[in-house]
Motif scaffolding. Structure first.
Motif, PDB file in Angstrom:
ATOM      1  N   PHE A  36      43.100  68.273   2.583  1.00  0.00           N
ATOM      2  CA  PHE A  36      44.368  67.441   1.979  1.00  0.00           C
ATOM      3  C   PHE A  36      44.361  68.106   0.607  1.00  0.00           C
ATOM      4  O   PHE A  36      43.821  67.632  -0.041  1.00  0.00           O
ATOM      5  N   GLY A  37      45.307  68.723  -0.135  1.00  0.00           N
ATOM      6  CA  GLY A  37      45.558  69.832  -0.762  1.00  0.00           C
ATOM      7  C   GLY A  37      46.770  69.768  -2.072  1.00  0.00           C
ATOM      8  O   GLY A  37      47.292  69.111  -1.126  1.00  0.00           O
ATOM      9  N   ASP A  38      46.694  69.951  -3.239  1.00  0.00           N
ATOM     10  CA  ASP A  38      47.363  70.311  -4.128  1.00  0.00           C
ATOM     11  C   ASP A  38      47.768  70.988  -4.558  1.00  0.00           C
ATOM     12  O   ASP A  38      46.586  71.616  -5.288  1.00  0.00           O
ATOM     13  N   PHE A  39      49.002  71.401  -4.818  1.00  0.00           N
ATOM     14  CA  PHE A  39      49.584  73.127  -4.751  1.00  0.00           C
ATOM     15  C   PHE A  39      48.319  73.189  -6.496  1.00  0.00           C
ATOM     16  O   PHE A  39      48.837  74.252  -7.001  1.00  0.00           O
ATOM     17  N   GLU A  40      49.259  71.881  -7.336  1.00  0.00           N
ATOM     18  CA  GLU A  40      48.990  71.983  -8.724  1.00  0.00           C
ATOM     19  C   GLU A  40      47.976  70.882  -8.746  1.00  0.00           C
ATOM     20  O   GLU A  40      47.063  71.376 -10.294  1.00  0.00           O
ATOM     21  N   CYS A  41      46.856  71.373  -8.906  1.00  0.00           N
ATOM     22  CA  CYS A  41      45.575  70.309  -8.273  1.00  0.00           C
ATOM     23  C   CYS A  41      44.847  71.957  -9.401  1.00  0.00           C
ATOM     24  O   CYS A  41      43.901  72.629  -8.040  1.00  0.00           O
ATOM     25  N   PRO A  42      43.675  71.495 -10.139  1.00  0.00           N
ATOM     26  CA  PRO A  42      42.830  72.129 -10.374  1.00  0.00           C
ATOM     27  C   PRO A  42      41.672  72.875  -9.434  1.00  0.00           C
ATOM     28  O   PRO A  42      40.631  73.168  -8.867  1.00  0.00           O
ATOM     29  N   TYR A  43      41.297  71.277  -9.431  1.00  0.00           N
ATOM     30  CA  TYR A  43      40.151  71.353  -8.271  1.00  0.00           C
ATOM     31  C   TYR A  43      40.092  71.463  -6.593  1.00  0.00           C
ATOM     32  O   TYR A  43      39.567  72.293  -6.071  1.00  0.00           O
ATOM     33  N   CYS A  44      41.946  71.742  -6.215  1.00  0.00           N
ATOM     34  CA  CYS A  44      42.122  72.069  -5.578  1.00  0.00           C
ATOM     35  C   CYS A  44      41.926  73.796  -5.397  1.00  0.00           C
ATOM     36  O   CYS A  44      41.582  74.712  -5.095  1.00  0.00           O
ATOM     37  N   HIS A  45      42.671  74.309  -6.537  1.00  0.00           N
ATOM     38  CA  HIS A  45      42.493  76.033  -7.376  1.00  0.00           C
ATOM     39  C   HIS A  45      40.907  75.756  -7.650  1.00  0.00           C
ATOM     40  O   HIS A  45      40.046  76.812  -6.395  1.00  0.00           O
ATOM     41  N   PRO A  70      50.544  66.392  -2.250  1.00  0.00           N
ATOM     42  CA  PRO A  70      51.106  66.509  -3.438  1.00  0.00           C
ATOM     43  C   PRO A  70      51.239  65.279  -4.165  1.00  0.00           C
ATOM     44  O   PRO A  70      51.460  64.445  -3.856  1.00  0.00           O
ATOM     45  N   LEU A  71      50.261  65.491  -5.173  1.00  0.00           N
ATOM     46  CA  LEU A  71      50.183  64.148  -5.770  1.00  0.00           C
ATOM     47  C   LEU A  71      52.046  64.481  -6.856  1.00  0.00           C
ATOM     48  O   LEU A  71      50.878  64.387  -8.044  1.00  0.00           O
ATOM     49  N   PHE A  72      52.628  64.329  -6.782  1.00  0.00           N
ATOM     50  CA  PHE A  72      54.160  64.357  -7.226  1.00  0.00           C
ATOM     51  C   PHE A  72      54.020  64.016  -8.964  1.00  0.00           C
ATOM     52  O   PHE A  72      55.123  64.120  -9.730  1.00  0.00           O
ATOM     53  N   GLU A  73      53.627  62.567  -8.524  1.00  0.00           N
ATOM     54  CA  GLU A  73      53.621  61.830  -9.769  1.00  0.00           C
ATOM     55  C   GLU A  73      52.484  62.670 -11.496  1.00  0.00           C
ATOM     56  O   GLU A  73      53.079  61.731 -12.108  1.00  0.00           O
ATOM     57  N   VAL A  74      51.761  63.267 -11.009  1.00  0.00           N
ATOM     58  CA  VAL A  74      50.653  63.339 -12.428  1.00  0.00           C
ATOM     59  C   VAL A  74      51.066  65.020 -11.649  1.00  0.00           C
ATOM     60  O   VAL A  74      50.928  66.198 -13.173  1.00  0.00           O
ATOM     61  N   HIS A  75      51.320  66.200 -11.129  1.00  0.00           N
ATOM     62  CA  HIS A  75      51.979  67.425 -10.480  1.00  0.00           C
ATOM     63  C   HIS A  75      53.433  67.377 -10.500  1.00  0.00           C
ATOM     64  O   HIS A  75      53.631  67.692  -9.674  1.00  0.00           O
ATOM     65  N   PRO A  76      54.385  67.823 -11.704  1.00  0.00           N
ATOM     66  CA  PRO A  76      55.066  67.344 -11.134  1.00  0.00           C
ATOM     67  C   PRO A  76      55.506  68.663 -10.204  1.00  0.00           C
ATOM     68  O   PRO A  76      57.626  69.280  -9.524  1.00  0.00           O
ATOM     69  N   TYR A  77      55.225  69.721 -10.144  1.00  0.00           N
ATOM     70  CA  TYR A  77      55.371  71.030  -9.177  1.00  0.00           C
ATOM     71  C   TYR A  77      54.995  71.025  -7.786  1.00  0.00           C
ATOM     72  O   TYR A  77      55.302  72.248  -6.694  1.00  0.00           O
ATOM     73  N   ALA A  78      54.233  70.965  -7.780  1.00  0.00           N
ATOM     74  CA  ALA A  78      53.202  70.207  -6.515  1.00  0.00           C
ATOM     75  C   ALA A  78      54.576  70.194  -4.913  1.00  0.00           C
ATOM     76  O   ALA A  78      53.491  70.787  -4.123  1.00  0.00           O
ATOM     77  N   LEU A  79      55.687  69.397  -5.248  1.00  0.00           N
ATOM     78  CA  LEU A  79      55.968  68.854  -3.642  1.00  0.00           C
ATOM     79  C   LEU A  79      56.586  70.265  -3.417  1.00  0.00           C
ATOM     80  O   LEU A  79      56.618  70.455  -2.737  1.00  0.00           O
ATOM     81  N   THR A  80      57.715  70.686  -4.885  1.00  0.00           N
ATOM     82  CA  THR A  80      58.253  72.553  -4.152  1.00  0.00           C
ATOM     83  C   THR A  80      56.870  73.054  -3.921  1.00  0.00           C
ATOM     84  O   THR A  80      58.066  73.767  -3.541  1.00  0.00           O
ATOM     85  N   ALA A  81      56.264  73.460  -4.734  1.00  0.00           N
ATOM     86  CA  ALA A  81      54.927  74.212  -3.954  1.00  0.00           C
ATOM     87  C   ALA A  81      54.664  74.252  -2.529  1.00  0.00           C
ATOM     88  O   ALA A  81      54.735  75.211  -1.897  1.00  0.00           O
ATOM     89  N   ALA A  82      54.745  72.856  -1.950  1.00  0.00           N
ATOM     90  CA  ALA A  82      53.978  73.417  -1.015  1.00  0.00           C
ATOM     91  C   ALA A  82      55.778  73.020   0.473  1.00  0.00           C
ATOM     92  O   ALA A  82      55.696  73.640   1.034  1.00  0.00           O
ATOM     93  N   LEU A  83      57.275  72.723  -0.488  1.00  0.00           N
ATOM     94  CA  LEU A  83      57.954  73.153   0.296  1.00  0.00           C
ATOM     95  C   LEU A  83      58.011  74.720   0.175  1.00  0.00           C
ATOM     96  O   LEU A  83      58.039  75.500   2.099  1.00  0.00           O
TER      97      LEU A  83
END
Length: 192
Positions: A36-45, A70-83
């Motif tokens: 379960f990941g988030d494209f804006e997360c440095p740890y996922c990177h 997507p942790l959209f509260e802390v990563h503003p582009y996470a949701l759009t990147a997932a989409l």
């Protein structure tokens, strides 16, 4: 085994992998790693190349499934990147987009997402705005599934339904895979 009140039960691998999952590696591999990941997360990177290496070096015994949290509260582009990744996936390019998004976390705004899509030979407009919004149900499904499984951070990794703890390392993942492939010991009555 039961869970403490308010603690989700350990998920089964089959519950973590939807029929339309994005699978990297042998689709019929006996061991499944779910991230379960988030494209804006440095740890996922940091985890992405480790997960890829473990799958690639498994001889077809391990597959990776990526799901969105997507942790959209802390990563503003996470949701759009997932989409955008889902939109690329609809054209058979999920893993290519996955790799580009992690490689370029500093460019995940709409202009950046369009650019990465074009690099993959896709129409840039197909991964942003209204075109990408049609994949919202998939991202929402992943997000809700992750919440139900008790996911609170990224990356959260499961190996055969068992949550992997700690920093994602090759040695750690290989040990978790090895533990998942050891048959459960059976107790037999004396004389059997």
């Amino acid at each position: 085994m039961t869970s403490a009140p308010g603690t989700p039960a350990a998920p089964r691998t089959t519950d973590l992998v939807p029929a339309d999952a994005h699978v990297f590696g042998n689709p019929d591999a006996p061991v499944t790693i779910v991230e379960f990941g988030d494209f804006e997360c440095p740890y996922c990177h940091d985890a992405a190349p480790v997960l890829r290496t473990v799958v690639e070096e498994s001889g077809g015994q391990v597959r990776l499934v990526f799901r969105h949290f997507p942790l959209f509260e802390v990563h503003p582009y996470a949701l759009t990147a997932a989409l955008a990744a889902e939109a690329a996936g609809a054209r058979g390019r999920f893993w290519d987009m996955h790799d580009l998004l992690f490689a370029h976390q500093d460019r995940l705004d709409d202009a950046g997402l369009s650019h990465w899509a074009q690099k993959l030979g896709l129409d840039g407009a197909s991964v942003v705005g209204d075109a990408a919004q049609r994949f919202g149900d998939v991202v929402e499904r992943d997000y809700l599934a992750s919440s139900a499984a008790g996911v609170r951070e990224t990356p959260t990794v499961y190996v055969e339904g068992v949550r992997y703890r700690g920093r994602v390392t090759e040695d750690g993942l290989r040990a978790a895979v090895a533990a998942a492939t050891v048959p459960a010991s059976r107790t037999t009555p004396d004389g059997a």
